[in-house]
Design an enzyme around this catalytic site. Structure first.
Site, short mmCIF file in Angstrom:
data_model
loop_
_atom_site.label_atom_id
_atom_site.label_comp_id
_atom_site.label_asym_id
_atom_site.label_seq_id
_atom_site.Cartn_x
_atom_site.Cartn_y
_atom_site.Cartn_z
N SER A 106 18.51 16.82 -24.41
CA SER A 106 18.56 16.15 -23.10
C SER A 106 19.48 16.90 -22.14
O SER A 106 20.41 17.60 -22.54
CB SER A 106 19.07 14.72 -23.28
OG SER A 106 18.27 14.04 -24.21
N1 SAM Z 1 19.63 13.53 -28.59
C1 SAM Z 1 18.91 14.75 -28.82
C2 SAM Z 1 19.72 15.98 -28.56
O1 SAM Z 1 20.87 15.86 -28.12
O2 SAM Z 1 19.21 17.06 -28.82
C3 SAM Z 1 17.65 14.80 -28.02
C4 SAM Z 1 16.57 14.16 -28.70
S1 SAM Z 1 14.93 14.45 -28.15
C5 SAM Z 1 14.94 14.02 -26.47
C6 SAM Z 1 14.18 13.05 -28.97
C7 SAM Z 1 14.14 13.16 -30.47
O3 SAM Z 1 13.65 11.93 -30.99
C8 SAM Z 1 13.20 14.24 -30.99
O4 SAM Z 1 13.91 15.10 -31.83
C9 SAM Z 1 12.13 13.46 -31.73
O5 SAM Z 1 11.61 14.14 -32.85
C10 SAM Z 1 12.89 12.22 -32.13
N2 SAM Z 1 12.07 11.05 -32.44
C11 SAM Z 1 10.97 10.58 -31.79
N3 SAM Z 1 10.52 9.45 -32.39
C12 SAM Z 1 11.37 9.20 -33.41
C13 SAM Z 1 11.44 8.16 -34.39
N4 SAM Z 1 10.57 7.17 -34.44
N5 SAM Z 1 12.44 8.22 -35.30
C14 SAM Z 1 13.35 9.22 -35.27
N6 SAM Z 1 13.32 10.23 -34.39
C15 SAM Z 1 12.37 10.20 -33.45
#
Ligand code: SAM
Length: 213
Positions: free
Chosen positions: A65
């Site tokens: 993000s």
């Molecule tokens: N907070 C993270 C960072 O600092 O890099 C950014 C995360 S990215 C915007 C969103 C993440 O959520 C992705 O890595 C994606 O694979 C994960 N994600 C999506 N759906 C999910 C779920 N149901 N359970 C766990 N992770 C999930």
């Protein structure tokens, strides 16, 4: 602070121009985001853009993000240092490090094993001992470790998953991007008082989808 980071001029510029200039005022949060070496959480060609004012690709069609969004979401959690936090969407692990510095412990769940493996390795090498990792669908929460004082979801949901509401402790706060469109969501803050929940809609944002499995 848990980890003794050295001075980080890129981080200092980032917090001055992107966070403080836009009204982020939590001093502990600003201090930690200026110190954490964000470039370590981004690999390949994109590393040179680590401190840019935008989200970046981290592979597997996912993103780290924008720094400002990390700051806003974290500020909304109102962490005092004693909280047990659930993070859904570990991604690069950058937000996890910010939370681990400001809360007592962090339970983080990522559905893509490759991303979880990479972020777990990095966060362990950096020295964090208050982070617990799990691979799987974090939209179901982490029942064995619940309740959580704070829950942060870093992917977009069409509505708040009921399991996360159930696993939020009394007086807890949940922050999650919610919206029906893949291009626009609103940062949503849910507060619990006993069995009473209040919802506040905030900043417009754009996140990758929260995948329900
Ligand atoms: N907070 C993270 C960072 O600092 O890099 C950014 C995360 S990215 C915007 C969103 C993440 O959520 C992705 O890595 C994606 O694979 C994960 N994600 C999506 N759906 C999910 C779920 N149901 N359970 C766990 N992770 C999930």
């Amino acid at each position: 602070m848990l980890i003794q980071y050295g001075v980080n001029p890129d981080g200092e510029r980032m917090v001055d121009f992107q966070l403080k200039a836009r009204g982020i005022s939590d001093e502990k949060l600003i201090a930690i985001m200026s110190l954490i070496p964000r470039h370590l959480f981004i690999s390949g060609k994109k590393r040179s853009e680590s401190y840019g004012d935008y989200p970046l690709s981290i592979g597997c069609r996912q993103t780290i993000s924008q720094p400002y969004m990390v700051a806003v979401m974290t500020e909304r959690l109102r962490l005092a240092g004693r909280e047990k936090v659930l993070e859904v969407g570990t991604g690069s692990g950058y937000q996890t490090a910010v939370l681990a510095e400001l809360a007592k412990e962090v339970y983080t769940v990522e559905r893509i094993p490759q991303l979880l493996k990479r972020s777990k390795k990095l966060l362990t090498e950096l020295g964090y001992q208050n982070i617990y990792f799990r691979s799987g669908d974090g939209s179901r929460g982490w029942l064995e470790a619940a309740p959580f004082d704070r829950i942060l979801v870093t992917a977009a949901a069409s509505s708040i998953p009921p399991e996360l509401k159930d696993q939020l402790a009394d007086n807890g706060i949940l922050v999650i991007p919610v919206g029906g469109s893949s291009n626009y969501q609103q940062l949503t803050i849910l507060r619990r008082s006993g069995n009473h929940f209040t919802v506040e809609k905030g900043l417009g944002c754009r996140f990758v989808p929260l995948v329900r499995e």
